[in-house]
Design a protein around this motif. Structure first.
Motif, PDB file in Angstrom:
ATOM      1  N   ALA A   3      48.108  44.926  45.624  1.00 49.63           N
ATOM      2  CA  ALA A   3      48.046  43.521  46.019  1.00 49.63           C
ATOM      3  C   ALA A   3      46.819  43.245  46.882  1.00 49.63           C
ATOM      4  CB  ALA A   3      49.316  43.132  46.770  1.00 49.63           C
ATOM      5  N   ALA A   4      46.427  44.219  47.723  1.00 47.84           N
ATOM      6  CA  ALA A   4      45.296  44.028  48.634  1.00 47.84           C
ATOM      7  C   ALA A   4      43.959  43.944  47.909  1.00 47.84           C
ATOM      8  CB  ALA A   4      45.257  45.156  49.670  1.00 47.84           C
ATOM      9  N   THR A   5      43.892  44.398  46.657  1.00 48.71           N
ATOM     10  CA  THR A   5      42.631  44.279  45.907  1.00 48.71           C
ATOM     11  C   THR A   5      42.318  42.835  45.568  1.00 48.71           C
ATOM     12  OG1 THR A   5      43.666  44.474  43.707  1.00 48.71           O
ATOM     13  CG2 THR A   5      43.030  46.530  44.827  1.00 48.71           C
ATOM     14  N   GLY A   6      43.350  41.996  45.498  1.00 44.39           N
ATOM     15  CA  GLY A   6      43.133  40.625  45.070  1.00 44.39           C
ATOM     16  C   GLY A   6      42.767  40.516  43.610  1.00 44.39           C
ATOM     17  N   SER A   7      42.998  41.571  42.864  1.00 47.82           N
ATOM     18  CA  SER A   7      42.602  41.634  41.459  1.00 47.82           C
ATOM     19  C   SER A   7      43.838  41.650  40.560  1.00 47.82           C
ATOM     20  CB  SER A   7      41.778  42.898  41.204  1.00 47.82           C
ATOM     21  OG  SER A   7      41.564  43.097  39.818  1.00 47.82           O
ATOM     22  N   PRO A   8      43.760  40.983  39.394  1.00 54.32           N
ATOM     23  CA  PRO A   8      44.865  41.061  38.432  1.00 54.32           C
ATOM     24  C   PRO A   8      44.837  42.335  37.590  1.00 54.32           C
ATOM     25  CG  PRO A   8      43.146  39.635  37.568  1.00 54.32           C
ATOM     26  CD  PRO A   8      42.703  40.050  38.951  1.00 54.32           C
ATOM     27  N   ASP A   9      43.840  43.192  37.798  1.00 53.39           N
ATOM     28  CA  ASP A   9      43.694  44.412  37.012  1.00 53.39           C
ATOM     29  C   ASP A   9      44.895  45.319  37.238  1.00 53.39           C
ATOM     30  OD1 ASP A   9      42.901  46.835  35.845  1.00 53.39           O
ATOM     31  OD2 ASP A   9      40.807  46.574  36.412  1.00 53.39           O
ATOM     32  N   GLU A  10      45.665  45.558  36.201  1.00 59.37           N
ATOM     33  CA  GLU A  10      46.894  46.343  36.321  1.00 59.37           C
ATOM     34  C   GLU A  10      46.633  47.831  36.545  1.00 59.37           C
ATOM     35  OE1 GLU A  10      49.144  45.487  32.855  1.00 59.37           O
ATOM     36  OE2 GLU A  10      49.645  43.436  33.489  1.00 59.37           O
ATOM     37  N   ARG A  11      45.389  48.272  36.372  1.00 53.49           N
ATOM     38  CA  ARG A  11      45.094  49.692  36.561  1.00 53.49           C
ATOM     39  C   ARG A  11      45.255  50.133  38.006  1.00 53.49           C
ATOM     40  NH1 ARG A  11      39.235  50.645  34.828  1.00 53.49           N
ATOM     41  NH2 ARG A  11      39.004  48.698  35.999  1.00 53.49           N
ATOM     42  N   TYR A  12      45.024  49.213  38.962  1.00 53.26           N
ATOM     43  CA  TYR A  12      44.999  49.613  40.366  1.00 53.26           C
ATOM     44  C   TYR A  12      46.318  50.244  40.818  1.00 53.26           C
ATOM     45  CZ  TYR A  12      40.457  47.450  41.216  1.00 53.26           C
ATOM     46  OH  TYR A  12      39.125  47.147  41.187  1.00 53.26           O
ATOM     47  N   GLU A  13      47.411  49.617  40.483  1.00 53.62           N
ATOM     48  CA  GLU A  13      48.695  50.145  40.947  1.00 53.62           C
ATOM     49  C   GLU A  13      48.917  51.561  40.434  1.00 53.62           C
ATOM     50  OE1 GLU A  13      53.413  48.891  41.218  1.00 53.62           O
ATOM     51  OE2 GLU A  13      51.967  47.582  40.189  1.00 53.62           O
ATOM     52  N   ARG A  14      48.571  51.805  39.186  1.00 56.35           N
ATOM     53  CA  ARG A  14      48.751  53.128  38.609  1.00 56.35           C
ATOM     54  C   ARG A  14      47.811  54.154  39.265  1.00 56.35           C
ATOM     55  NH1 ARG A  14      52.132  56.754  37.048  1.00 56.35           N
ATOM     56  NH2 ARG A  14      51.550  57.978  35.221  1.00 56.35           N
ATOM     57  N   ILE A  15      46.568  53.752  39.500  1.00 56.44           N
ATOM     58  CA  ILE A  15      45.589  54.670  40.085  1.00 56.44           C
ATOM     59  C   ILE A  15      45.960  55.025  41.520  1.00 56.44           C
ATOM     60  CG2 ILE A  15      43.205  54.778  40.935  1.00 56.44           C
ATOM     61  CD1 ILE A  15      42.434  53.281  38.316  1.00 56.44           C
ATOM     62  N   PHE A  16      46.368  54.031  42.314  1.00 54.90           N
ATOM     63  CA  PHE A  16      46.763  54.317  43.690  1.00 54.90           C
ATOM     64  C   PHE A  16      47.971  55.249  43.726  1.00 54.90           C
ATOM     65  CE2 PHE A  16      44.943  49.909  44.853  1.00 54.90           C
ATOM     66  CZ  PHE A  16      43.673  50.447  44.991  1.00 54.90           C
ATOM     67  N   ASP A  17      48.822  55.146  42.713  1.00 54.04           N
ATOM     68  CA  ASP A  17      49.996  56.014  42.636  1.00 54.04           C
ATOM     69  C   ASP A  17      49.620  57.443  42.250  1.00 54.04           C
ATOM     70  OD1 ASP A  17      52.845  56.547  42.575  1.00 54.04           O
ATOM     71  OD2 ASP A  17      52.677  56.561  40.395  1.00 54.04           O
ATOM     72  N   LEU A  18      48.584  57.567  41.398  1.00 55.58           N
ATOM     73  CA  LEU A  18      48.231  58.879  40.856  1.00 55.58           C
ATOM     74  C   LEU A  18      47.381  59.730  41.793  1.00 55.58           C
ATOM     75  CD1 LEU A  18      47.425  57.987  37.125  1.00 55.58           C
ATOM     76  CD2 LEU A  18      49.344  59.366  37.965  1.00 55.58           C
ATOM     77  N   VAL A  19      46.637  59.094  42.696  1.00 57.95           N
ATOM     78  CA  VAL A  19      45.720  59.844  43.572  1.00 57.95           C
ATOM     79  C   VAL A  19      46.381  60.038  44.936  1.00 57.95           C
ATOM     80  CG1 VAL A  19      43.425  59.938  44.603  1.00 57.95           C
ATOM     81  CG2 VAL A  19      43.735  58.850  42.370  1.00 57.95           C
TER      82      VAL A  19
END
Length: 274
Positions: A3-19
């Motif tokens: 949510a803090a990215t301010g971006s609709p890009d759905e990749r962020y949630e997955r990437i933050f979870d994976l790293v």
């Protein structure tokens, strides 16, 4: 984080979870900075009660080298930065001040497939730790050296994690058209703001964003290169950046340095200075 990215890009949630952040911090318990929003980048630290990762998976600064004041930065700040530069698949990213590679790893995943991330870290111990930590990530190289003097690759994104008085001219020159550079701007002791620069064909737009306090960037934090510096209000009005060789400072200049200056006017294509 997503949510803090301010971006609709759905990749962020997955990437933050994976790293996993804790994998880049060394074994716990860890040391967390207290009062991170004070002007000085030197902080008091407290030790976490245990090596449970829950203690560092929060919006806190975590020490990488307490003696040098080097930390792994606040995740929500970096989430906002990542959303601002918006790395895309296949792009080339240069990461200056990579530390132990946590945010480098995220940049790498955002550029998959076919992208690459070139990380620079001036501290030899941190550079070695980053190399080890980033082995599982594709398209990443780590260079131990001073990015203010080394040649940078032609880049779509330049992500700078050290406080800069003025960005070296070759950083701006390394941006491709449409390229984005984000860095913590520290032209003086009173101004500490995130600056986003985007390259056009022959001009650079500039957008001040959120406050940002980082350890000074070796080689780019000498106040003696400053000919004119803004106050906090003046820094917020900046709209463009220029290479002095291309356009001499004029009455719109809010900040002037040896090779670069910042203007209150919006960027517009111009002819090369003669």
């Amino acid at each position: 984080m997503a949510a803090a990215t301010g971006s609709p890009d759905e990749r962020y949630e997955r990437i933050f979870d994976l790293v996993p952040r804790e994998a880049f911090l060394g074994p716990g318990p860890w040391h967390i900075a207290v009062h991170p929003w004070k002007k000085s980048y030197r902080h008091r630290y407290i030790e976490t009660p245990s090596d449970d990762p829950v203690h560092v998976n929060q919006n806190v600064l975590v020490a990488l080298d307490r003696t040098k004041g080097i930390n792994n930065g606040e995740p929500l700040l970096h989430a906002g930065w990542l959303g601002s530069v918006n790395p895309q698949r296949g792009e080339v990213v240069t990461h200056i001040g990579a530390g132990t590679g946590y945010y480098t790893a995220m940049l790498s995943m955002l550029t998959l497939p076919y992208g690459s991330v070139h990380a620079f870290e001036i501290d030899d111990n941190l550079a070695e730790r980053a190399r080890e930590n980033l082995v599982p990530f594709e398209g990443v190289s780590v260079t131990h050296g001073d990015a203010t003097v080394l040649t940078l690759p032609s880049s779509d994104v330049i992500y700078v994690n050290a406080g800069v008085v003025a960005p070296p001219a070759h950083w701006l020159e390394s941006l491709r058209p449409g390229g984005r550079m984000i860095f913590p701007w520290r032209p003086n002791e009173d101004v500490a703001v995130t600056m986003l620069i985007t390259r056009g064909q022959s001009e650079f737009s500039a957008q001040p964003l959120m406050p940002a306090w980082f350890i000074p960037c070796i080689g780019a934090s000498d106040p003696r290169q400053s000919l004119r510096v803004p106050d906090r209000t003046g820094a917020r009005t900046i709209r463009s950046a220029w290479l002095t060789r291309d356009r001499k400072p004029d009455e719109s200049a809010a900040a002037i340095f040896r090779d670069v200056w910042f203007s209150n006017d919006s960027a517009a294509p111009t002819t090369v200075a003669t």
